[in-house]
Design a protein around this motif. Structure first.
Motif, PDB file in Angstrom:
ATOM      1  N   THR A 198      -0.673  -9.601   3.786  1.00  0.00           N
ATOM      2  CA  THR A 198      -1.430  -9.344   2.551  1.00  0.00           C
ATOM      3  C   THR A 198      -1.264  -7.911   2.067  1.00  0.00           C
ATOM      4  O   THR A 198      -1.905  -7.518   1.098  1.00  0.00           O
ATOM      5  N   GLY A 199      -0.433  -7.115   2.718  1.00  0.00           N
ATOM      6  CA  GLY A 199      -0.290  -5.710   2.372  1.00  0.00           C
ATOM      7  C   GLY A 199       0.584  -5.472   1.158  1.00  0.00           C
ATOM      8  O   GLY A 199       1.434  -6.300   0.807  1.00  0.00           O
ATOM      9  N   LEU A 218      -7.623  12.290   9.036  1.00  0.00           N
ATOM     10  CA  LEU A 218      -7.307  13.563   9.673  1.00  0.00           C
ATOM     11  C   LEU A 218      -7.802  14.756   8.883  1.00  0.00           C
ATOM     12  O   LEU A 218      -7.914  15.849   9.405  1.00  0.00           O
ATOM     13  N   ALA A 219      -8.095  14.574   7.601  1.00  0.00           N
ATOM     14  CA  ALA A 219      -8.593  15.682   6.793  1.00  0.00           C
ATOM     15  C   ALA A 219     -10.114  15.763   6.817  1.00  0.00           C
ATOM     16  O   ALA A 219     -10.707  16.641   6.214  1.00  0.00           O
ATOM     17  N   GLY A 220     -10.751  14.807   7.485  1.00  0.00           N
ATOM     18  CA  GLY A 220     -12.190  14.859   7.625  1.00  0.00           C
ATOM     19  C   GLY A 220     -12.962  14.129   6.555  1.00  0.00           C
ATOM     20  O   GLY A 220     -14.188  14.131   6.542  1.00  0.00           O
ATOM     21  N   GLU A 221     -12.264  13.449   5.607  1.00  0.00           N
ATOM     22  CA  GLU A 221     -12.940  12.675   4.585  1.00  0.00           C
ATOM     23  C   GLU A 221     -12.896  11.205   4.969  1.00  0.00           C
ATOM     24  O   GLU A 221     -12.178  10.803   5.867  1.00  0.00           O
ATOM     25  N   LYS A 222     -13.664  10.377   4.265  1.00  0.00           N
ATOM     26  CA  LYS A 222     -13.652   8.952   4.528  1.00  0.00           C
ATOM     27  C   LYS A 222     -12.825   8.244   3.475  1.00  0.00           C
ATOM     28  O   LYS A 222     -12.944   8.507   2.279  1.00  0.00           O
ATOM     29  N   VAL A 223     -11.979   7.304   3.949  1.00  0.00           N
ATOM     30  CA  VAL A 223     -11.088   6.617   3.028  1.00  0.00           C
ATOM     31  C   VAL A 223     -11.869   5.854   1.978  1.00  0.00           C
ATOM     32  O   VAL A 223     -11.510   5.812   0.809  1.00  0.00           O
ATOM     33  N   ASN A 224     -13.004   5.229   2.361  1.00  0.00           N
ATOM     34  CA  ASN A 224     -13.721   4.407   1.388  1.00  0.00           C
ATOM     35  C   ASN A 224     -14.577   5.225   0.431  1.00  0.00           C
ATOM     36  O   ASN A 224     -15.293   4.663  -0.387  1.00  0.00           O
ATOM     37  N   SER A 225     -14.520   6.562   0.520  1.00  0.00           N
ATOM     38  CA  SER A 225     -15.233   7.398  -0.434  1.00  0.00           C
ATOM     39  C   SER A 225     -14.359   7.713  -1.646  1.00  0.00           C
ATOM     40  O   SER A 225     -14.825   8.334  -2.587  1.00  0.00           O
ATOM     41  N   LEU A 226     -13.098   7.281  -1.617  1.00  0.00           N
ATOM     42  CA  LEU A 226     -12.168   7.600  -2.683  1.00  0.00           C
ATOM     43  C   LEU A 226     -12.287   6.603  -3.828  1.00  0.00           C
ATOM     44  O   LEU A 226     -12.579   5.429  -3.613  1.00  0.00           O
ATOM     45  N   PRO A 227     -12.027   7.055  -5.066  1.00  0.00           N
ATOM     46  CA  PRO A 227     -12.011   6.110  -6.184  1.00  0.00           C
ATOM     47  C   PRO A 227     -10.848   5.133  -6.079  1.00  0.00           C
ATOM     48  O   PRO A 227     -10.909   4.025  -6.581  1.00  0.00           O
ATOM     49  N   LEU A 228      -9.769   5.552  -5.437  1.00  0.00           N
ATOM     50  CA  LEU A 228      -8.618   4.688  -5.206  1.00  0.00           C
ATOM     51  C   LEU A 228      -8.350   4.636  -3.711  1.00  0.00           C
ATOM     52  O   LEU A 228      -8.234   5.672  -3.063  1.00  0.00           O
ATOM     53  N   GLY A 229      -8.254   3.441  -3.172  1.00  0.00           N
ATOM     54  CA  GLY A 229      -8.016   3.313  -1.744  1.00  0.00           C
ATOM     55  C   GLY A 229      -6.529   3.365  -1.416  1.00  0.00           C
ATOM     56  O   GLY A 229      -5.668   3.068  -2.254  1.00  0.00           O
ATOM     57  N   LEU A 230      -6.215   3.747  -0.207  1.00  0.00           N
ATOM     58  CA  LEU A 230      -4.833   3.747   0.252  1.00  0.00           C
ATOM     59  C   LEU A 230      -4.326   2.310   0.345  1.00  0.00           C
ATOM     60  O   LEU A 230      -5.069   1.395   0.700  1.00  0.00           O
ATOM     61  N   PRO A 231      -3.056   2.087   0.014  1.00  0.00           N
ATOM     62  CA  PRO A 231      -2.526   0.718   0.056  1.00  0.00           C
ATOM     63  C   PRO A 231      -2.512   0.166   1.477  1.00  0.00           C
ATOM     64  O   PRO A 231      -2.324   0.906   2.452  1.00  0.00           O
ATOM     65  N   PRO A 289      -4.557   4.852   8.295  1.00  0.00           N
ATOM     66  CA  PRO A 289      -5.665   4.006   8.730  1.00  0.00           C
ATOM     67  C   PRO A 289      -5.687   2.581   8.196  1.00  0.00           C
ATOM     68  O   PRO A 289      -6.392   1.740   8.742  1.00  0.00           O
ATOM     69  N   ASN A 290      -4.956   2.279   7.119  1.00  0.00           N
ATOM     70  CA  ASN A 290      -5.117   0.982   6.458  1.00  0.00           C
ATOM     71  C   ASN A 290      -3.942   0.068   6.808  1.00  0.00           C
ATOM     72  O   ASN A 290      -2.965  -0.033   6.057  1.00  0.00           O
ATOM     73  N   ILE A 291      -4.045  -0.600   7.945  1.00  0.00           N
ATOM     74  CA  ILE A 291      -2.942  -1.377   8.496  1.00  0.00           C
ATOM     75  C   ILE A 291      -3.456  -2.735   8.966  1.00  0.00           C
ATOM     76  O   ILE A 291      -4.544  -2.836   9.531  1.00  0.00           O
ATOM     77  N   GLU A 292      -2.650  -3.772   8.743  1.00  0.00           N
ATOM     78  CA  GLU A 292      -2.865  -5.051   9.416  1.00  0.00           C
ATOM     79  C   GLU A 292      -1.629  -5.333  10.265  1.00  0.00           C
ATOM     80  O   GLU A 292      -0.510  -4.961   9.892  1.00  0.00           O
ATOM     81  N   CYS A 293      -1.836  -5.986  11.396  1.00  0.00           N
ATOM     82  CA  CYS A 293      -0.736  -6.261  12.320  1.00  0.00           C
ATOM     83  C   CYS A 293      -0.629  -7.763  12.533  1.00  0.00           C
ATOM     84  O   CYS A 293      -1.617  -8.431  12.858  1.00  0.00           O
ATOM     85  N   ILE A 294       0.577  -8.288  12.336  1.00  0.00           N
ATOM     86  CA  ILE A 294       0.851  -9.705  12.511  1.00  0.00           C
ATOM     87  C   ILE A 294       1.963  -9.856  13.547  1.00  0.00           C
ATOM     88  O   ILE A 294       3.032  -9.255  13.410  1.00  0.00           O
ATOM     89  N   ILE A 295       1.696 -10.624  14.589  1.00  0.00           N
ATOM     90  CA  ILE A 295       2.704 -10.899  15.609  1.00  0.00           C
ATOM     91  C   ILE A 295       3.139 -12.351  15.473  1.00  0.00           C
ATOM     92  O   ILE A 295       2.304 -13.256  15.428  1.00  0.00           O
TER      93      ILE A 295
END
Length: 214
Positions: free
Chosen positions: A104-105, A11-24, A52-58
């Protein structure tokens, strides 16, 4: 988001994978037993999160209703979903445990199949966890209860009583991650003063019999 996409602009216009530390990574586990009429809304709410960094298990808990068709539809719409199918219904706890073991989160959300998440739910909780000066086991929040499309209750009694008593209010409980490490938190920040809405529940404050309505 349709599925997990680490290159998705946030939402801030940056890319998550451009960060030195990724979101959990956050694992959302949905246990479904004959909630086919609600399941699609629950799944949609997961993939409509601002985080943005989500896995879904049903976990299919040996359903017997129209959930089979719903599961087929959501698996086509969201191919990244993991579906665990149980041959027998062993109860909510066992199904939740199996979903947890498959996750795996770094963080886990248990979502009932007849509930939905508000769009900023996960991002707000992760923001608080990353901003806390002390480790905590889990976080909780108010919920809105509804009948069909009508809201009938906007809070939880025990939680509201705790908040209204002003217990758990601590100074310097948070150091906002967006201010202390802006390069680590690329998402839109919660509103100013969120620290005033965070209450710490210590083990000594927990009376689980009276809090079981949470």
């Amino acid at each position: 988001m349709d599925c997990l996409d680490k290159s998705r602009p946030d939402l801030a216009g940056e890319k998550v994978n451009s960060l030195p530390l990724g979101l959990p990574l956050v694992s959302v586990i949905i246990v479904n037993y004959n909630y086919g009429q609600f399941l699609k809304q629950a799944v949609d709410s997961v993939f409509e999160q601002t985080y943005p960094n989500i896995e879904c298990i049903i976990v299919d808990n040996a359903l017997t209703d129209e959930s089979t068709d719903v599961l087929l539809a959501v698996s086509k719409q969201y191919p990244c979903i993991s579906i665990l199918r149980r041959s027998a219904n062993g109860g909510q706890s066992l199904a939740s445990k199996e979903g947890f073991e498959a996750s795996t989160g770094e963080y886990v959300v248990f979502l009932d199949a007849d509930d939905v998440l508000l769009p900023s739910c996960i991002s707000t909780h992760i923001f608080v966890h990353l901003s806390l000066r002390i480790p905590v086991g889990f976080s909780s929040a108010d919920m809105i209860q509804s009948v069909d499309s009508r809201m009938v209750l906007g809070t939880i009694y025990r939680l509201s009583e705790y908040v209204r008593s002003r217990r758990g209010r601590k100074t310097d409980l948070l150091r906002r991650i967006d201010e202390s490490a802006p390069g680590v938190w690329p998402l839109r920040s919660p509103e100013p003063g969120i620290e005033n809405h965070v209450h710490l529940v210590l083990p000594s404050d927990c009376d689980f019999k009276s809090w079981e309505a949470w």
